[in-house]
Design an enzyme around this catalytic site. Sequence first.
Site, PDB file in Angstrom:
ATOM      1  N   LYS A   1      22.141  -0.064  28.110  1.00 36.38           N
ATOM      2  CA  LYS A   1      23.060   0.409  27.065  1.00 36.38           C
ATOM      3  C   LYS A   1      22.592  -0.076  25.687  1.00 36.38           C
ATOM      4  O   LYS A   1      22.610   0.664  24.707  1.00 36.38           O
ATOM      5  CB  LYS A   1      24.490  -0.071  27.355  1.00 36.38           C
TER       6      LYS A   1
ATOM      7  N   GLN B   1      31.810  -4.904  30.285  1.00 30.01           N
ATOM      8  CA  GLN B   1      31.113  -4.417  31.475  1.00 30.01           C
ATOM      9  C   GLN B   1      31.892  -4.791  32.731  1.00 30.01           C
ATOM     10  O   GLN B   1      32.319  -5.938  32.896  1.00 30.01           O
ATOM     11  CB  GLN B   1      29.681  -4.994  31.510  1.00 30.01           C
TER      12      GLN B   1
ATOM     13  N   ASP C   1      35.121   3.095  26.351  1.00 25.02           N
ATOM     14  CA  ASP C   1      35.102   3.408  27.782  1.00 25.02           C
ATOM     15  C   ASP C   1      36.273   4.312  28.162  1.00 25.02           C
ATOM     16  O   ASP C   1      36.298   4.864  29.261  1.00 25.02           O
ATOM     17  CB  ASP C   1      35.234   2.111  28.599  1.00 25.02           C
TER      18      ASP C   1
HETATM   19  N1  GUN Z   1      30.448  -0.591  35.327  1.00 22.73           N
HETATM   20  C1  GUN Z   1      29.924   0.509  35.938  1.00 22.73           C
HETATM   21  N2  GUN Z   1      30.104   1.600  35.170  1.00 22.73           N
HETATM   22  C2  GUN Z   1      30.748   1.198  34.052  1.00 22.73           C
HETATM   23  C3  GUN Z   1      31.216   1.881  32.878  1.00 22.73           C
HETATM   24  O1  GUN Z   1      31.089   3.101  32.710  1.00 22.73           O
HETATM   25  N3  GUN Z   1      31.826   1.097  31.964  1.00 22.73           N
HETATM   26  C4  GUN Z   1      31.999  -0.244  32.139  1.00 22.73           C
HETATM   27  N4  GUN Z   1      32.625  -0.923  31.190  1.00 22.73           N
HETATM   28  N5  GUN Z   1      31.593  -0.896  33.200  1.00 22.73           N
HETATM   29  C5  GUN Z   1      30.964  -0.172  34.155  1.00 22.73           C
END
Ligand code: GUN
Length: 291
Positions: A53, A97, A120
């Site tokens: 990311k 995350q 998110d």
């Molecule tokens: N863990 C796995 N996929 C995601 C996501 O799209 N966002 C977040 N914050 N954590 C994740």
Amino acid sequence: MTATIIDGKLLAQKLRADWKLRADRLNAAGIAPGLAVILVGEDPASKVYVRNKIKACREAGIRSEEHVLAADSPLAELVALIERLNADADIHGILVQLPLPAHLAQASVIEHISPDKDVDGLHARNLGSLLAGHPHFVPCTPAGIMEMLKTTGLDLRGKEAVVVGRSNIVGKPVALLLLQAGATVTLCHSHTRDLAHHTRRADVLVCAVGKLRMIGGEMVKSGAAVIDVGMNRTSEGKLAGDVDYGAALQRAGWITPVPGGVGPMTVAMLLGNAVLAAERYAAEQGIRLDP
Ligand code: GUN
């Protein structure tokens, strides 16, 4: 029939080029779009996702900050960090995350993120807006899935859509988006009886469970669009989805590979939400962006 492969990596690249133009426009106006990514603990998969990311942000002209907390950090420390970032005018998006260590209740942590920075789309207010049909931020994986379905040219109105998995992050929001698009939606989960009965009727099948090859080829309707959100390790250590790819490829109309399908699209949609958050901030500040 051999399915058309929906190349998530390629589609993500195209979208990211668009977001970069928008990020460049913000940067030119003196607003550097800023995303804060919070990682708690040492989960190896989460570390890889966060690294991807951060790299994607750099390539898209988005400024990112990584905040790493120890796995045993108390809730108060995480909440204090989120509140500091909520108040930081240079940060437009905040992402925690997931999954979090077991002592930190995911839902209550997310509720501390300002809904206007919740890129998110997982804050209850944002999930509520999605339910009500006026989304503020659409969760990234579901938004990416809808972009992938667009490439099939299918008109979703009246189609049978079956979603397997009822998480807040994928299953529930993607079911809402498919409903919004006019599909007849069935949401299956671990208590569903005779899963194959449902999946075999699906014109659109989304599988988001996290169980290696749980959807066999015989569970896929001929010509269906199959979206595989699973990210599992085989006994040989390779990545594979929830769908038996080789078998489904022979029956489906379209299919997403793992890796190279939904994963890159999730990152692309995150960047899109971060740019959107910064554009909203610019508008609030009365800053005009060049067309
Ligand atoms: N863990 C796995 N996929 C995601 C996501 O799209 N966002 C977040 N914050 N954590 C994740």
